[in-house]
Design a protein around this motif. Sequence first.
Motif, PDB file in Angstrom:
ATOM      1  N   UNK A 124       6.541 -11.057  -1.694  1.00 43.47           N
ATOM      2  CA  UNK A 124       6.956 -12.459  -1.621  1.00 43.47           C
ATOM      3  C   UNK A 124       8.176 -12.764  -2.474  1.00 43.47           C
ATOM      4  N   UNK A 125       8.991 -13.730  -2.021  1.00 42.37           N
ATOM      5  CA  UNK A 125      10.191 -14.109  -2.774  1.00 42.37           C
ATOM      6  C   UNK A 125       9.807 -14.986  -3.963  1.00 42.37           C
ATOM      7  N   UNK A 126      10.402 -14.708  -5.091  1.00 38.95           N
ATOM      8  CA  UNK A 126      10.144 -15.496  -6.294  1.00 38.95           C
ATOM      9  C   UNK A 126      11.465 -16.058  -6.798  1.00 38.95           C
ATOM     10  N   UNK A 220      13.120 -10.451  -4.998  1.00 40.79           N
ATOM     11  CA  UNK A 220      12.190  -9.735  -4.119  1.00 40.79           C
ATOM     12  C   UNK A 220      12.514  -8.249  -4.206  1.00 40.79           C
TER      13      UNK A 220
END
Lengths: 296, 411
Positions: A124-126, A220
Amino acid sequence: MDFLVPLLAQLTNGLIIGFIYALMALGLTLIFGVLKVINFAHGEFYMLGAYISYIASRMLGLHPIIGIIAAVAVVFIIGMLMEKALLTPIYEDKVERKDEYALLITFGLSIFLMNGALVVFGPYQKSPEPLASGVLDLGVLSVSSGRIYAVVLAIIFMAATLFIINKTWLGTALRALSQDRDASTIMGINAKTLGSIAFGLGAAMAGAAGALLAPVFLVFPIMGVVPAIKSFVIIILGSMGSIKGAIYGSLLLGIVESLGVFFLSPSYRDGYSFLLLIIILLVKPKGLFGGSQWNN
Amino acid sequence: MKKVFGFMVLMFTLVGIVGCSAEDSSSEGTGSESSEEVIKIGGIGPLTPPGSPELGEELQQSMQLAIDEINADGGVLGKDLELYFEDSSGAPEKGQSAMEKLITKENVVAIAGEGHSSAALAEIEVAKRNNVPFIVAEAWSDAITEKGYEQVFRVAPNNTMFSKRIVEFVEEFGYENISIIAEDSDWGIGNVDLLKQQFEEKGIKFNSTIVSRETKDYVPQLLELTENNEPDLLLNIMTGVGAYLVVKQAHELGISPTAETAMFMGGADAAYPEIWETTGEASKYVIWQTPYSPKAKFTDLTEPMVEAFKEEFDRNPSYVALHGYDTVLILADAIERAGSTDPDEIIAALEETKLMGTRGEVTFPLEKGPDYHNWLPDLLFMQYTEIDQAPDDAEIVFPSNVATSDIVIPE
């Protein structure tokens, strides 16, 4: 005016991106200059820096600037340890094909780190806590404050690196190493330790770029792939190992990309850098600052 | 000392490799039971880049959830179902070999999954060649069903439907000047072509640009689209990181969403919880689409599935999970009715499907065309009206029969 404003807007954006490329490319060229090793894991140090600043600011709740400093410090240490652990066989004559060994081991390291991040952090993108929110109106273009901070800090980091290289004993030793490893060892320079430091410094610059750009371009596991490719393009067109080449090459790339976008089409933006690379290599096969090394 | 350190690094590396391979084998099932005792269902989806790993992971999780529930209920034909999930990387060549592996090595009786059209298009060829039923869960390209392969079914919208609904939305709200930014995938380019065609027919003004999925700075393209032009709707036809970055950068440039220009996000990513951490305030007022919202009541199965997913994986499912879950229910039902695992009989049973899924009663139309073997779920247009709003709390703005609110225009 209808023509000028959009052009200036594109150019401004290109220059901003160029400064950020420069930090990463400088790290890559530093490693190549001293160790003569092409670091295929450079993009993954960029990713590590981004994740460390994410952990510091989101998970530990520290101030984002501490997150960036932590990212630089931790990636520096990781870089040094990786060099000691993985690249030492080259200098101890344990491997026959040194160049291929370095290429393969850093490539392996890159895949390992990328998949490691996937296992630990998930796909997941953070995004770490941004240094500032809001936008800054530059007249022709409104730019997020995040990008402005990234550029300013990138310039500070680059200036610090240039200072170390040009004005300190460490820098003199590194320059000596880049010119002639054997001769400088005879003169009493500890090539192994300095090699580790150079690798750590180069990695830390990628880490710094990653930490600075994390809130702008998100975090990511595969985030480092494209910046690493851009860095390779830059140091090849600016001459491998040339510091001047890395900096001017980055700015040139940012400008050419934005001109291409404006006059041709935005769809092929990532193609323009390769077109530029091909042209420069045809005209000056050794790159823009061909052959010359560190003293420029 | 140096040797010890090198050894430690080596050990870490080995632990990493063993850890990875252990995970691989668990995701492929235990494999020790003989094929007589279980019915093997194949799953396929992107677990590694360049595909979208979050999409693949959700497919795998939701299919496993459905299989566990069916097994707890006594299984199918008195046997347990077992899931063999393979990684397609969202890439045609990897998808093809993953399909080959499922069919020839694992001997699965049917396959479901995939979320990328380019991979799915390669995979349906393998399904056809080996005559194995394949339900596509989340890839939208028309060609997948338009080819008319009798082995291939789909429970996701197709592009024609997606673009038709967007045009309906545009007409309903009277947008007159549209800008489209789309990714360079089959899904992105396919949609732009369909949208162009329909906008031209209806005389709606538009411009568009196709961007690379690898790029992270979309400022140049956004500037180009709005150069001496003020669209009243920006269509963001992107997935993954790109979808978020377009929202973020359009907001920073002051282009959209604004009082003048609304923003529509086409990708499933709008419903992922990451949207607020990655885009912050930029996503307030963004309009997005989803086949599912708890505010729109579909069937009695929806809520229990969502609760079970949250319980099991500690995360709200997006509609991808509902699609994945339904594919398993549909396959189990078809195998049960066929009374065998013979592919031809399963296909025949699938064609007669009339089953309540999590989003409606599933049937597969038999007329050739993009809708052949394609059950089309509803498509809801939603809008975020608060920062940090949960996707489930967003308002439905279109279609009007299930709408809960009007579109909110920023000041």
